[in-house]
Enzyme design. Structure first.
Site, PDB file in Angstrom:
ATOM      1  N   LYS A 214       8.766  -6.139  -9.014  1.00 55.81           N
ATOM      2  CA  LYS A 214       9.254  -6.320  -7.642  1.00 55.81           C
ATOM      3  C   LYS A 214       8.708  -5.225  -6.722  1.00 55.81           C
ATOM      4  O   LYS A 214       8.341  -5.486  -5.565  1.00 55.81           O
ATOM      5  CB  LYS A 214      10.782  -6.301  -7.608  1.00 55.81           C
ATOM      6  N   LYS A 282      13.396   0.970   2.034  1.00 56.65           N
ATOM      7  CA  LYS A 282      13.948   1.391   0.742  1.00 56.65           C
ATOM      8  C   LYS A 282      13.007   1.021  -0.405  1.00 56.65           C
ATOM      9  O   LYS A 282      12.727   1.834  -1.292  1.00 56.65           O
ATOM     10  CB  LYS A 282      15.326   0.758   0.554  1.00 56.65           C
TER      11      LYS A 282
END
Length: 336
Positions: A214, A282
């Protein structure tokens, strides 16, 4: 688990022994923690879904629509309405949601949030039944996932890290890409659930592997969005009709899902969030930190991370990540 077209309400199958979740690269040694097999086509699975935001809400609804019994919890109770309207149930706490669940799904923003949901006094490990399978759809640090998987095994639970890609549109259309880390046995058991919310579902390795893939995904997406934003500002500076220009670019090697999905945002300068800059900021922090730990260099990743941070510092954190366009405009002396 969710998935398939299961619709019966037959009782859950008898628990059987399970293989534990894998380590980051290899599955851990098998243990004897009981598990409930949810893979049979007509089984209804009891699912607790923690985190019903932009992504989690439609995912929980798809699982309910697939014939499963979904109990949802969100910090903001009003977010449970779509699930309740679909026939699901709202819980008043994480503990209440997970107490009778066979599967717990988690979709929250960041590593500390997942740690709180799983490890807190009101959390999953303190309140769910032994053998429960936990599927973390959140995008968090790979090292945190590895630690949580070990804590899960120590407490008699199983953990799959299953971050998703596809944004709000993918969640609403059950067309997400899901990259799954954990044991092969747990993945096979969870596959019908993944199929209820995703289109491309791949087991990529042991615990932590899903989060690592990811992170790579987020690097590629951010770089593509930045390149598209620069191209749009460049084209507009020359007075080119943007629609036809993007049509022809999309039909060639420059074409991408990013171009397909983000062109309208950039053309209309409308940045209603499908995936917020705050969250991509993030994720790029995860990329740069993990790359440093691995001793590899990601120069483009570092640059895009700084551009994402700049967008956030300029007040764009709540906008869709396609609002990187506004940063290009600012650097070009234009007013976004």
């Amino acid at each position: 688990m969710p998935g398939g077209s299961a619709s019966s309400t037959s009782p859950p199958p008898r628990p059987r022994s399970r293989a534990s979740a894998g380590s980051r690269a290899n599955a851990a040694a098998p243990d004897q923690t009981p598990r409930t097999d949810c893979t049979k086509e007509h089984d209804m699975t009891s699912i607790a879904f923690i985190g019903l935001g932009i992504m989690g809400s439609p995912m929980a609804v798809h699982l309910q629509d697939a014939g499963h019994d979904v109990v949802g919890y969100n910090l903001h109770p009003d977010k449970t309405k779509p699930l309740v309207d679909a026939g699901g149930t709202a819980a008043g706490s994480v503990a209440d949601a997970v107490r009778d669940a066979q599967v717990v799904a988690v979709m929250v923003p960041d590593s500390p949030d997942v740690q709180d949901v799983l490890l807190g006094e009101d959390g999953v490990f303190a309140n769910a039944k032994e053998g429960t399978l936990v599927i973390d759809f959140s995008s968090i640090r790979p090292d945190v996932t590895v630690e949580l998987a070990k804590a899960a095994r120590d407490k008699g639970f199983r953990l799959l890290d299953a971050p998703v890609s596809g944004g709000e549109a993918g969640a609403k259309n059950a067309a997400l890409s899901i990259m799954v880390g954990g044991s092969a046995d747990d993945f096979a058991e969870a596959k019908p659930l993944f199929d209820a919310v995703g289109k491309t579902v791949v087991h990529v390795g042991g615990n932590g592997a899903g989060q690592t893939v990811k992170a790579a995904n987020q690097l590629i997406v951010a770089a593509n969005i930045q390149a598209l934003a620069e191209a749009v500002v460049f084209l507009e500076a020359y007075g080119v009709d943007l629609g036809p220009a993007l049509d022809v670019l999309g039909g060639g090697l420059a074409g991408s899902k990013v171009l397909d999905q983000k062109r309208d945002n950039m053309s209309s300068k409308s940045f209603e969030p499908g995936f917020r800059i705050d969250l991509h900021h993030k994720d790029l922090g995860i990329v740069t930190s993990a790359a440093r730990e691995a001793g590899v260099v990601v120069p483009l990743g570092g640059l895009v991370a700084q551009l994402m941070a700049s967008a956030r510092a300029n007040g764009d954190g709540g906008l869709d990540h396609s609002a990187l366009l506004r940063g290009v405009q600012r650097l070009s002396g234009q007013t976004p």
